[in-house]
Design an enzyme around this catalytic site. Structure first.
Site, PDB file in Angstrom:
ATOM      1  N   HIS A 116       0.826  -1.212   0.000  1.00 30.78           N
ATOM      2  CA  HIS A 116       0.000   0.000   0.000  1.00 30.78           C
ATOM      3  C   HIS A 116       0.858   1.258   0.000  1.00 30.78           C
ATOM      4  O   HIS A 116       0.372   2.346   0.325  1.00 30.78           O
ATOM      5  CB  HIS A 116      -0.950   0.020   1.203  1.00 30.78           C
ATOM      6  CG  HIS A 116      -1.728  -1.253   1.368  1.00 30.78           C
ATOM      7  ND1 HIS A 116      -1.351  -2.246   2.237  1.00 30.78           N
ATOM      8  CD2 HIS A 116      -2.821  -1.713   0.712  1.00 30.78           C
ATOM      9  CE1 HIS A 116      -2.194  -3.263   2.143  1.00 30.78           C
ATOM     10  NE2 HIS A 116      -3.088  -2.975   1.220  1.00 30.78           N
TER      11      HIS A 116
HETATM   12  S1  FES Z   1       1.654  -0.388   3.390  1.00 35.50           S
HETATM   13 FE1  FES Z   1       0.091  -1.837   3.755  1.00 35.50          FE
HETATM   14  S2  FES Z   1       1.178  -3.614   4.361  1.00 35.50           S
HETATM   15 FE2  FES Z   1       2.701  -2.129   4.030  1.00 35.50          FE
END
Ligand code: FES
Length: 210
Positions: A158
């Site tokens: 993410h």
């Molecule tokens: S940013 Fe979501 S698991 Fe690393």
């Protein structure tokens, strides 16, 4: 308050478990697959026979600006050897302003790593390679590999950025800095993971978010 501004929960593990149940299974499959080759590339040196919780690592082949990965207690552990430029970047005021917890106030490390470089020796960084958002494995951004890369870590799931000391960017979805394991230098090139001579009472269960 946006998600990126949400302070770390005092019960971070439970929070992440809830998030994981709802999100990881359906939404993270493709992104997590990207991390698999990295996990498979982890070296796995022989554990100390006296205890499966102690791991001795030879650092003699690690050159400045490089990192290596080992496995300890089923976690990937990143070990990096920092250059003077990497150390300078960690202290730059404009960089510190971009971090959520620049002073490591959240308990994500032993006492002897509660400092500006989050390590026992400034030259070496040792971090648990598990993103504090939903547990993916971040990848190392070798200094100079891109104009922005200063030896930090990027989580492909993410998009959380961590600097070379494992400090999370203020706008990242990950709520906390990367955990630091307890370590002791047995010599200039031999590192023991699993015990902190500077904080002998430290336990990984003290970590707030892993
Ligand atoms: S940013 Fe979501 S698991 Fe690393």
């Amino acid at each position: 308050m946006t998600q990126s501004e949400t302070p770390p929960s005092s019960d971070g593990t439970r929070r992440r478990d809830l998030l994981a149940t709802g999100t990881v299974v359906l939404g993270c499959a493709g992104a997590c697959a990207l991390a698999v080759p990295f996990v498979e590339s982890l070296k796995n040196p022989v554990a100390n026979p006296l205890s499966d919780r102690l791991l001795d690592v030879d650092l003699s082949s690690l050159t400045p600006g490089q990192d290596m990965s080992v496995r300890w207690r089923d976690w990937p552990v990143f070990i990096q050897r920092r250059t003077p430029q990497m150390l300078a970047a960690l202290q730059a005021p404009d960089h510190l302003a971009t971090l959520r917890d620049a002073d490591s106030k959240v308990l994500q490390q032993p006492k002897d790593a509660t400092n500006w470089h989050r390590s026992v020796r400034p030259e070496y960084g040792v971090l648990i390679g598990v993103c504090t958002h939903l547990g993916c494995v971040p990848s190392f951004e070798k200094p100079g590999s891109t104009p922005e890369a200063k030896g930090g870590y990027f989580c492909p799931c993410h998009g959380s950025h961590f600097d070379a000391a494992g400090r999370v960017a203020r706008r990242a979805p990950a709520p906390c800095n990367l955990p630091v394991p307890p370590v002791t230098f047995l010599s200039d090139t031999k590192l023991r993971i699993g015990h902190s001579a500077g904080d002998p009472g430290f336990s990984m269960s003290d970590i707030q978010q892993i």
